[in-house]
Motif scaffolding. Structure first.
Motif, PDB file in Angstrom:
ATOM      1  N   GLY A   1      30.515  24.894 -26.253  1.00  0.00           N
ATOM      2  CA  GLY A   1      29.528  24.092 -25.535  1.00  0.00           C
ATOM      3  C   GLY A   1      28.460  23.522 -26.468  1.00  0.00           C
ATOM      4  N   CYS A   2      27.972  24.336 -27.393  1.00  0.00           N
ATOM      5  CA  CYS A   2      26.972  23.862 -28.359  1.00  0.00           C
ATOM      6  C   CYS A   2      27.522  22.694 -29.179  1.00  0.00           C
ATOM      7  CB  CYS A   2      26.538  24.984 -29.294  1.00  0.00           C
ATOM      8  SG  CYS A   2      25.402  26.181 -28.564  1.00  0.00           S
ATOM      9  N   ARG A   3      28.750  22.837 -29.669  1.00  0.00           N
ATOM     10  CA  ARG A   3      29.364  21.764 -30.471  1.00  0.00           C
ATOM     11  C   ARG A   3      29.515  20.491 -29.647  1.00  0.00           C
ATOM     12  NH1 ARG A   3      32.370  26.032 -32.301  1.00  0.00           N
ATOM     13  NH2 ARG A   3      34.117  25.536 -30.912  1.00  0.00           N
ATOM     14  N   ALA A   4      30.011  20.614 -28.424  1.00  0.00           N
ATOM     15  CA  ALA A   4      30.227  19.430 -27.584  1.00  0.00           C
ATOM     16  C   ALA A   4      28.907  18.731 -27.261  1.00  0.00           C
ATOM     17  CB  ALA A   4      30.952  19.823 -26.303  1.00  0.00           C
ATOM     18  N   LEU A   5      27.890  19.502 -26.909  1.00  0.00           N
ATOM     19  CA  LEU A   5      26.590  18.902 -26.566  1.00  0.00           C
ATOM     20  C   LEU A   5      25.903  18.311 -27.793  1.00  0.00           C
ATOM     21  CD1 LEU A   5      25.398  21.575 -23.995  1.00  0.00           C
ATOM     22  CD2 LEU A   5      26.071  19.204 -23.505  1.00  0.00           C
ATOM     23  N   ALA A   6      26.006  18.974 -28.930  1.00  0.00           N
ATOM     24  CA  ALA A   6      25.410  18.443 -30.167  1.00  0.00           C
ATOM     25  C   ALA A   6      26.081  17.123 -30.553  1.00  0.00           C
ATOM     26  CB  ALA A   6      25.532  19.464 -31.295  1.00  0.00           C
ATOM     27  N   SER A   7      27.402  17.074 -30.452  1.00  0.00           N
ATOM     28  CA  SER A   7      28.127  15.841 -30.777  1.00  0.00           C
ATOM     29  C   SER A   7      27.728  14.711 -29.834  1.00  0.00           C
ATOM     30  CB  SER A   7      29.640  16.070 -30.681  1.00  0.00           C
ATOM     31  OG  SER A   7      30.058  16.964 -31.664  1.00  0.00           O
ATOM     32  N   LEU A   8      27.623  15.032 -28.561  1.00  0.00           N
ATOM     33  CA  LEU A   8      27.255  14.029 -27.566  1.00  0.00           C
ATOM     34  C   LEU A   8      25.841  13.506 -27.826  1.00  0.00           C
ATOM     35  CD1 LEU A   8      28.258  12.618 -24.995  1.00  0.00           C
ATOM     36  CD2 LEU A   8      27.281  14.506 -23.694  1.00  0.00           C
ATOM     37  N   ALA A   9      24.907  14.403 -28.065  1.00  0.00           N
ATOM     38  CA  ALA A   9      23.520  13.992 -28.334  1.00  0.00           C
ATOM     39  C   ALA A   9      23.437  13.153 -29.612  1.00  0.00           C
ATOM     40  CB  ALA A   9      22.628  15.221 -28.441  1.00  0.00           C
ATOM     41  N   ALA A  10      24.177  13.531 -30.630  1.00  0.00           N
ATOM     42  CA  ALA A  10      24.158  12.783 -31.885  1.00  0.00           C
ATOM     43  C   ALA A  10      24.777  11.395 -31.719  1.00  0.00           C
ATOM     44  CB  ALA A  10      24.893  13.567 -32.969  1.00  0.00           C
ATOM     45  N   ALA A  11      25.802  11.295 -30.905  1.00  0.00           N
ATOM     46  CA  ALA A  11      26.487  10.017 -30.698  1.00  0.00           C
ATOM     47  C   ALA A  11      25.692   9.052 -29.817  1.00  0.00           C
ATOM     48  CB  ALA A  11      27.864  10.257 -30.076  1.00  0.00           C
ATOM     49  N   HIS A  12      24.717   9.575 -29.071  1.00  0.00           N
ATOM     50  CA  HIS A  12      23.929   8.746 -28.146  1.00  0.00           C
ATOM     51  C   HIS A  12      22.438   9.028 -28.332  1.00  0.00           C
ATOM     52  CE1 HIS A  12      27.586   7.483 -26.106  1.00  0.00           C
ATOM     53  NE2 HIS A  12      27.991   8.735 -26.275  1.00  0.00           N
ATOM     54  N   PRO A  13      21.895   8.692 -29.497  1.00  0.00           N
ATOM     55  CA  PRO A  13      20.493   9.036 -29.774  1.00  0.00           C
ATOM     56  C   PRO A  13      19.487   8.308 -28.887  1.00  0.00           C
ATOM     57  CG  PRO A  13      21.367   7.592 -31.482  1.00  0.00           C
ATOM     58  CD  PRO A  13      22.525   7.983 -30.600  1.00  0.00           C
ATOM     59  N   ASP A  14      19.902   7.225 -28.244  1.00  0.00           N
ATOM     60  CA  ASP A  14      19.005   6.469 -27.370  1.00  0.00           C
ATOM     61  C   ASP A  14      18.988   7.004 -25.938  1.00  0.00           C
ATOM     62  OD1 ASP A  14      21.701   5.687 -27.288  1.00  0.00           O
ATOM     63  OD2 ASP A  14      21.196   3.746 -26.409  1.00  0.00           O
TER      64      ASP A  14
END
Length: 174
Positions: free
Chosen positions: A14-27
């Motif tokens: 879950g941490c990896r998936a959420l971190a990737s998502l947040a990084a991919a959509h910084p706006d």
């Protein structure tokens, strides 16, 4: 089943998936993640979906809000998280212990996010919760099990969502 290892694996996934998502959509501002789409038939338990949503993706129409309705979220299934967990579900049959474990995973993910250890863009009121509308009366209990009671009232809209569920089933109106 080593339930501690299972919970740690879900936490890491879950941490990896959420971190990737947040990084991919910084706006975008992610406000919540949720486990939903639970399945058990008494002999098999399948991996639930982990979903996430942003403030900009919430829709309110005619008194209906998508804020806590994961099937209507921008990312209703974070496939990488669930796919990584598939080996754990090969021989799983204990849905009661599974639900309790996922509730503990929610609390751990919420704590990790609020400590800034998933991604710095996650807000201070970020929450991970079980939102499984298919459970009927059990949905309110799963929300309560998956969110620390001290945080429940502090998550915008979640306490109200819980009251609406309780009211619709004629249950607890805490």
């Amino acid at each position: 089943m080593d339930w501690d290892a299972f919970e740690a694996a879900w936490h890491d996934s879950g941490c990896r998936a959420l971190a990737s998502l947040a990084a991919a959509h910084p706006d975008e501002t992610l406000y919540a993640a949720a486990f939903h789409l639970f399945y058990s038939d008494g002999t098999t338990v399948l991996s639930p979906a982990l979903a996430a949503n942003t403030e900009s993706a919430v829709h309110d129409r005619d008194g209906y809000s998508t804020r806590f309705v994961p099937p209507e979220w921008r990312w209703d299934v974070l496939a990488a998280a669930s796919d990584a967990m598939q080996p754990w579900y090969q021989d799983m049959t204990d849905d009661v212990r599974h639900d309790a474990a996922i509730a503990r995973v929610c609390k751990a993910l919420t704590a990790t996010a609020r400590q800034g250890r998933i991604h710095s863009s996650l807000p201070a009121d970020f929450v991970v919760v079980i939102l499984d509308g298919q459970r009927g009366d059990g949905e309110a209990d799963l929300i309560r099990a998956s969110v620390d009671p001290r945080l429940l009232a502090a998550v915008p809209g979640l306490a109200e969502h819980l009251r609406e569920i309780d009211h619709s089933i004629g249950g607890d109106t805490r």
